[in-house]
Design a protein around this motif. Structure first.
Motif, PDB file in Angstrom:
ATOM      1  N   LEU A 154       0.822  -1.220   0.000  1.00 56.61           N
ATOM      2  CA  LEU A 154       0.000   0.000   0.000  1.00 56.61           C
ATOM      3  C   LEU A 154       0.853   1.266   0.000  1.00 56.61           C
ATOM      4  CD1 LEU A 154      -2.719  -1.188   2.542  1.00 56.61           C
ATOM      5  CD2 LEU A 154      -2.987  -0.912   0.053  1.00 56.61           C
ATOM      6  N   ASP A 155       2.074   1.155   0.473  1.00 53.79           N
ATOM      7  CA  ASP A 155       2.902   2.371   0.600  1.00 53.79           C
ATOM      8  C   ASP A 155       3.829   2.595  -0.594  1.00 53.79           C
ATOM      9  OD1 ASP A 155       3.219   1.241   3.973  1.00 53.79           O
ATOM     10  OD2 ASP A 155       1.747   2.654   3.108  1.00 53.79           O
ATOM     11  N   ALA A 156       3.743   1.726  -1.610  1.00 51.31           N
ATOM     12  CA  ALA A 156       4.676   1.886  -2.737  1.00 51.31           C
ATOM     13  C   ALA A 156       4.374   3.171  -3.510  1.00 51.31           C
ATOM     14  CB  ALA A 156       4.555   0.686  -3.681  1.00 51.31           C
ATOM     15  N   ALA A 157       5.428   3.759  -4.072  1.00 56.25           N
ATOM     16  CA  ALA A 157       5.242   4.976  -4.898  1.00 56.25           C
ATOM     17  C   ALA A 157       4.522   4.582  -6.186  1.00 56.25           C
ATOM     18  CB  ALA A 157       6.620   5.557  -5.232  1.00 56.25           C
ATOM     19  N   ARG A 158       3.716   5.526  -6.688  1.00 62.42           N
ATOM     20  CA  ARG A 158       2.932   5.232  -7.908  1.00 62.42           C
ATOM     21  C   ARG A 158       3.288   6.256  -8.976  1.00 62.42           C
ATOM     22  NH1 ARG A 158       1.470   0.260  -6.677  1.00 62.42           N
ATOM     23  NH2 ARG A 158       1.092   0.201  -4.423  1.00 62.42           N
ATOM     24  N   SER A 159       3.079   5.878 -10.246  1.00 60.42           N
ATOM     25  CA  SER A 159       3.426   6.836 -11.312  1.00 60.42           C
ATOM     26  C   SER A 159       2.269   7.795 -11.600  1.00 60.42           C
ATOM     27  CB  SER A 159       3.766   6.067 -12.597  1.00 60.42           C
ATOM     28  OG  SER A 159       2.603   5.391 -13.045  1.00 60.42           O
ATOM     29  N   ALA A 160       1.229   7.722 -10.761  1.00 60.48           N
ATOM     30  CA  ALA A 160       0.109   8.671 -10.928  1.00 60.48           C
ATOM     31  C   ALA A 160      -0.453   8.977  -9.550  1.00 60.48           C
ATOM     32  CB  ALA A 160      -0.977   8.047 -11.810  1.00 60.48           C
ATOM     33  N   ASP A 161      -1.071  10.166  -9.430  1.00 61.39           N
ATOM     34  CA  ASP A 161      -1.640  10.592  -8.143  1.00 61.39           C
ATOM     35  C   ASP A 161      -3.060  10.020  -8.061  1.00 61.39           C
ATOM     36  OD1 ASP A 161      -2.556  13.809  -6.651  1.00 61.39           O
ATOM     37  OD2 ASP A 161      -2.208  11.776  -5.833  1.00 61.39           O
ATOM     38  N   LEU A 162      -3.249   8.973  -7.242  1.00 62.96           N
ATOM     39  CA  LEU A 162      -4.539   8.261  -7.205  1.00 62.96           C
ATOM     40  C   LEU A 162      -5.108   8.281  -5.798  1.00 62.96           C
ATOM     41  CD1 LEU A 162      -3.301   5.219  -9.323  1.00 62.96           C
ATOM     42  CD2 LEU A 162      -4.882   7.014 -10.097  1.00 62.96           C
ATOM     43  N   PRO A 163      -6.444   8.292  -5.661  1.00 58.82           N
ATOM     44  CA  PRO A 163      -7.067   8.326  -4.321  1.00 58.82           C
ATOM     45  C   PRO A 163      -6.624   7.133  -3.466  1.00 58.82           C
ATOM     46  CG  PRO A 163      -8.704   8.663  -6.067  1.00 58.82           C
ATOM     47  CD  PRO A 163      -7.441   8.261  -6.743  1.00 58.82           C
ATOM     48  N   LYS A 164      -6.087   7.413  -2.280  1.00 60.91           N
ATOM     49  CA  LYS A 164      -5.566   6.362  -1.384  1.00 60.91           C
ATOM     50  C   LYS A 164      -6.638   5.308  -1.083  1.00 60.91           C
ATOM     51  CE  LYS A 164      -1.277   7.635   0.260  1.00 60.91           C
ATOM     52  NZ  LYS A 164      -0.961   7.660  -1.179  1.00 60.91           N
ATOM     53  N   GLU A 165      -7.909   5.777  -0.987  1.00 58.82           N
ATOM     54  CA  GLU A 165      -8.959   4.841  -0.561  1.00 58.82           C
ATOM     55  C   GLU A 165      -9.243   3.750  -1.601  1.00 58.82           C
ATOM     56  OE1 GLU A 165      -9.218   8.008  -0.988  1.00 58.82           O
ATOM     57  OE2 GLU A 165     -10.950   8.592  -2.227  1.00 58.82           O
TER      58      GLU A 165
END
Ligand SMILES: NC(=O)c1ccc[n+]([C@@H]2O[C@H](COP(=O)([O-])OP(=O)(O)OC[C@H]3O[C@@H](n4cnc5c(N)ncnc54)[C@H](O)[C@@H]3O)[C@@H](O)[C@H]2O)c1
Ligand SMILES: N[C@@H](CCO)C(=O)O
Ligand code: NA
Length: 442
Positions: free
Chosen positions: A50-61
């Protein structure tokens, strides 16, 4: 207009491809609803961490590590996790719970495709996989649908972006293999384990999928002849360039007559090959892919574009999602597998093609004659001989071999060529066989 309830979409994987699928799905929600005739609701994204960095800004929920629950509530499941398990189990769970599936997982389809298609056909579910081969390039739908009324004879193409990126950098910039691989990995092209790319497992998986669709026959992954690019040195690339060629990792799938029985069979193979610098495939740079299809009625077709990359691959995934959602809304069975032709898959020894054999030799009288004699003995006709000084490679304790011999052959049977090469390696005048490369795209 009939009001349809939302189509619930579960996403398995939030990495290079998955994060871009989620981003585009959320950004274009309204547009997709108009195209489908119902709203597509992203119900969640299953990931490992769940804490990995993502290549897009996505809703945490949206993120969860509970893939099973996400699948249970979905109408369509998108699998972009990679690997064989738990991807296979998750896809079977999705199909058996009545969902349609979109996947980009060529490794899974090439090893468990038959099982997945049978499961989907049993319940009338859809299984789409445009992103599994040649990334953004539409090649699966053309083979599966557009060319279903034609007779495909041959497919030849570059279907792995990572190795094309490496070979292209070596050819155009003289880059080292390792440096080019590091950049391709950094750019997100390579598989989680890049040996899948470099040792051509990825290309072989794709060749198995392409050949199965093209020839309406199940082509098992283990029947695809596979050679990777580790043995391609800077020197080999340089020699190819001097001779007017470029080295490319090619997938070649074709109908052919078995020389032993005279019966029709099919061949699927992936190997580094020489392509004339005049051929369109020589102009495929970076991580791009290109696939030539020869069909009886349609003639020659070429498909070209991005073979790898997050947004590029997401494009193919989302195209499948819209198709699946449209069919989900109006109802009806999915497209099954078409493997009725059951053609025999022939081994590499049955193919006929041209070759370039490069030898490192001791520069002494008679070397040319002894080499030419071996080709003649094995029935292989020589088309060109090029002698060059290739810088001496000191062989400890004896005079260094100081010449290279490049022998180009006319079309020859692979088995005859193989016998010739093993005989050449035994000759006193030959220090080593530097490379044996097939010439394609004549
Ligand atoms: N990267 C590309 O250019 C490209 C192109 C075409 C096809 N593909 C295919 O798409 C798939 C995904 O590729 P990628 O590059 O996005 O990989 P990636 O490694 O960047 O992402 C994989 C994602 O799946 C998740 N995941 C892995 N195992 C999981 C598990 N057991 N449970 C939950 N989540 C899990 C990871 O957390 C990560 O979010 C692969 O099958 C790959 O072959 C990739
Ligand atoms: N690693 C794969 C990703 C696209 O399938 C490639 O380089 O082509
Ligand atoms: Na594709």
């Amino acid at each position: 207009m009939i009001e349809y309830r939302n189509v619930r979409v579960a996403l398995l994987g939030g990495g290079t491809v998955g994060a871009q699928v989620a981003r585009l799905l959320l950004e274009h929600k309204e547009e997709f609803a108009s195209r489908v005739g119902a709203s597509l609701e992203l119900t969640g994204i299953a990931v490992r961490n769940l804490d990995a960095a993502r290549s897009a800004d996505l809703p945490k929920e949206l993120f969860t590590t509970d893939a099973e629950s996400l699948i249970l509530g979905a109408d369509i499941v998108i699998e972009v996790m990679g690997g064989l398990e738990p991807a296979r189990s998750y896809i079977l769970q999705a199909i058996n719970s009545g969902a349609d599936v979109v996947t980009a997982n060529k490794a899974l389809l090439a090893t468990h495709g038959t099982e997945l298609f049978e499961a989907a056909e049993r319940v009338g579910a859809q299984l789409y996989f445009e992103a599994a081969v040649a990334g953004a390039i539409p090649i699966i739908r053309p083979l599966r649908e557009s060319l279903a009324g034609d007779r495909v004879k041959r497919i030849m193409g570059i279907v792995n972006g990572t190795t094309n990126y490496i070979l292209d950098k070596m050819d155009t910039e003289g880059a080292s293999f390792d440096d080019a691989l590091a950049v391709a990995t950094e750019l997100g092209y390579a598989e989680a384990d890049p040996t899948a790319d470099v040792d051509a497992f990825d290309a072989a998986q794709k060749a198995s999928i392409l050949a199965s669709l093209a020839f309406h026959t199940t082509i098992p992954l283990e029947s695809v002849h596979r050679e990777g690019i580790r043995a391609i040195s800077g020197k080999t690339v340089e020699l190819a360039k001097k001779a007017g060629y470029v080295v490319k990792l090619l997938a070649v799938c074709e109908r052919l007559t078995d020389p032993a029985t005279g019966e029709e069979g099919v061949s699927a193979r992936v190997y580094p090959a020489l392509i004339s610098r005049e051929h369109p495939l020589a102009a495929v740079h970076k991580a791009n892919n290109a696939v030539f299809v020869e069909a009886e009625a349609a003639g020659s077709l070429m498909f070209y574009g991005a073979g790898a990359g997050g947004p590029e691959t997401a494009s193919a995934v989302l195209g499948d999602l819209v198709s699946a959602a449209r069919r989900h809304v109006i109802g009806g069975p999915g497209l099954g597998a078409s493997t009725h032709a059951n053609l025999p898959v022939l081994p590499i020894s049955a193919i006929t093609t041209r070759y370039h054999v490069t030898l490192l030799v001791f520069d002494r009288p008679g070397v040319l004659a002894s080499v030419a004699e071996e080709f003649a003995k094995h029935g292989v006709s020589v088309e060109l001989v090029e002698q060059g000084t290739f810088g001496s490679e000191a062989v400890s304790g004896e005079a260094a071999p100081t010449a290279t011999l490049v022998i180009g052959t006319h079309a020859a049977l692979e088995s005859d060529l193989a016998a010739t090469v093993s005989a050449l390696a035994q000759l006193d005048a030959v220090s080593s066989v530097v490379s044996v490369l097939r010439v394609e795209g004549a």
